[in-house]
Design a protein around this motif. Structure first.
Motif, PDB file in Angstrom:
ATOM      1  N   VAL A  27       1.055  -1.164  -0.062  1.00  0.00           N
ATOM      2  CA  VAL A  27      -0.075   0.196  -0.009  1.00  0.00           C
ATOM      3  C   VAL A  27       0.864   1.016  -0.242  1.00  0.00           C
ATOM      4  O   VAL A  27       1.877   0.780   0.367  1.00  0.00           O
ATOM      5  N   ILE A  28       0.436   2.254  -0.940  1.00  0.00           N
ATOM      6  CA  ILE A  28       1.230   3.024  -0.632  1.00  0.00           C
ATOM      7  C   ILE A  28       0.179   4.716  -0.203  1.00  0.00           C
ATOM      8  O   ILE A  28      -0.618   5.056  -0.763  1.00  0.00           O
ATOM      9  N   PRO A  29      -0.025   5.164   1.316  1.00  0.00           N
ATOM     10  CA  PRO A  29      -0.243   6.088   1.764  1.00  0.00           C
ATOM     11  C   PRO A  29      -0.506   7.452   0.662  1.00  0.00           C
ATOM     12  O   PRO A  29       0.537   7.736   0.267  1.00  0.00           O
ATOM     13  N   ILE A 198      -2.976   3.673  -2.362  1.00  0.00           N
ATOM     14  CA  ILE A 198      -3.008   2.895  -3.615  1.00  0.00           C
ATOM     15  C   ILE A 198      -2.754   1.524  -2.687  1.00  0.00           C
ATOM     16  O   ILE A 198      -1.953   1.385  -1.921  1.00  0.00           O
ATOM     17  N   VAL A 199      -3.518   0.547  -3.654  1.00  0.00           N
ATOM     18  CA  VAL A 199      -3.483  -0.816  -3.443  1.00  0.00           C
ATOM     19  C   VAL A 199      -3.196  -1.765  -5.043  1.00  0.00           C
ATOM     20  O   VAL A 199      -3.939  -1.264  -5.307  1.00  0.00           O
ATOM     21  N   ILE A 200      -1.824  -2.262  -3.822  1.00  0.00           N
ATOM     22  CA  ILE A 200      -0.796  -2.814  -4.824  1.00  0.00           C
ATOM     23  C   ILE A 200      -1.099  -4.558  -4.617  1.00  0.00           C
ATOM     24  O   ILE A 200      -0.583  -4.500  -3.398  1.00  0.00           O
ATOM     25  N   ILE A 201      -1.334  -5.544  -5.784  1.00  0.00           N
ATOM     26  CA  ILE A 201      -1.908  -6.672  -5.052  1.00  0.00           C
ATOM     27  C   ILE A 201      -0.818  -7.136  -5.997  1.00  0.00           C
ATOM     28  O   ILE A 201      -0.774  -7.209  -7.403  1.00  0.00           O
ATOM     29  N   ASP A 202      -0.182  -8.264  -6.123  1.00  0.00           N
ATOM     30  CA  ASP A 202       1.282  -8.865  -6.661  1.00  0.00           C
ATOM     31  C   ASP A 202       1.751  -7.768  -7.713  1.00  0.00           C
ATOM     32  O   ASP A 202       1.909  -8.354  -9.273  1.00  0.00           O
TER      33      ASP A 202
END
Length: 315
Positions: A27-29, A198-202
């Motif tokens: 995650v990016i705050p 921001i949500v980042i998965i894989d």
């Protein structure tokens, strides 16, 4: 700078803060300039006894009545769940309800096998899971009636987690995985002045969310994370964090074509879409109060959603 309808421009000045990674989740705050608007959330309104959510005099699946007895406007957030009444619901779009007023709001059922009074409405610990919100975002652009899309998405959520709620309640799917989620969420801290994520998965950007203030964001931090975790396959793989790609996702969202849509509250709403994703921006007093963005789904999934929407009856 974002150009909205009627040559209205908004400068969100979003700053990306240090990424946080656990397993295959990053995650990016996000942080924007401090904005001062006196506005009440549903959580605080219910706690203070200034807000009441009730069924219509003749109960309707897709409509609830919200009474705001406060001297300040009330904000309800797209996808937040309200439990109780004749069945659990989610809010269909972010809405700002004027002070000392009563208003009917558009909702969708998240518990299709119950239609009997349970208790007074209260705010859930959860919001619609990520995939359901994406499905709703697509479907709402093609029809005002997309309840079947919501039920279909919750059915799929149960199937993929090998779980079955007696009333097909989305809340119970979350409760079934609560312990695992809580352990992961502890790895992602809220940082000072954070009002988005921001949500980042894989290694892939799945979406972002920006709120009016850090105070509002704090109420939704865990809910947003849970909404992504419940749809994700958690594994031990870690991926390099590409800050430039995250900045590009924001910049591309800025540069999208925004289309104003009709609203019933004090807010203004603008849908947008680009080659990578789509979402909705909500503004009040020329300030962003809520902005959600979702990566585009596979075309075959999108087609299934549209087909399901076409079958929707006016419930």
């Amino acid at each position: 700078m974002i150009t909205l309808g009627n040559d209205v421009t908004i400068n969100p000045n979003i700053e990306l803060l240090s990424p946080q990674t656990h397993k295959n989740i990053t995650v990016i705050p996000l942080k924007t300039e401090r904005t001062y608007i006196d506005i009440l959330t549903l959580k605080k309104g219910l706690e203070l006894g200034l807000v009441k959510v009730s069924e219509c005099p003749q109960s309707q699946v897709n409509t609830l009545v919200v009474t705001n007895a406060s001297v300040t406007p009330l904000i309800l957030i797209d996808g937040e769940e309200i439990v109780g009444g004749d069945q659990n619901r989610i809010v269909n779009s972010t809405v700002v309800i004027d002070a000392r007023s009563k208003m009917k709001i558009s909702v969708s059922c998240t518990e299709k096998n119950r239609w009997a009074y349970k208790s007074e409405f209260k705010q859930s610990d959860y919001m619609a899971n990520h995939r359901t919100r994406v499905a709703k975002e697509y479907a709402s652009r093609d029809s005002e009636h997309f309840q079947n899309v919501i039920w279909s998405s919750i059915d799929r959520l149960e199937h993929e987690n090998s779980f079955s709620s007696p009333t097909a309640a989305m809340e119970e799917s979350y409760e079934n995985l609560k312990i695992n989620h809580n352990k992961i969420i502890k790895e992602f801290d809220i940082v000072k002045d954070q009002n988005g994520i921001i949500v980042i998965i894989d290694g892939k950007i799945e979406g972002f969310e920006v709120f009016l203030s850090s105070e509002i964001y704090k109420e939704f931090h865990e809910k947003i994370l849970k909404s992504y975790l419940i749809d994700a396959e958690i594994n031990e793989n870690q991926y390099p964090v590409n800050i430039d790609a995250a900045q590009d996702a924001l910049d591309n969202a800025y540069d999208s074509s925004f289309t104003e849509k009709e609203t019933k509250g004090l807010e203004k709403a603008y849908t947008f879409e680009n080659q990578d994703g789509l979402g909705t921006l909500y503004a009040y007093n020329d300030k962003i109060i809520h902005w959600s963005y979702f990566k585009k789904m596979e075309e075959i999934i999108k087609d299934e959603i549209i087909e399901n929407t076409a079958l929707e009856s006016d419930i």
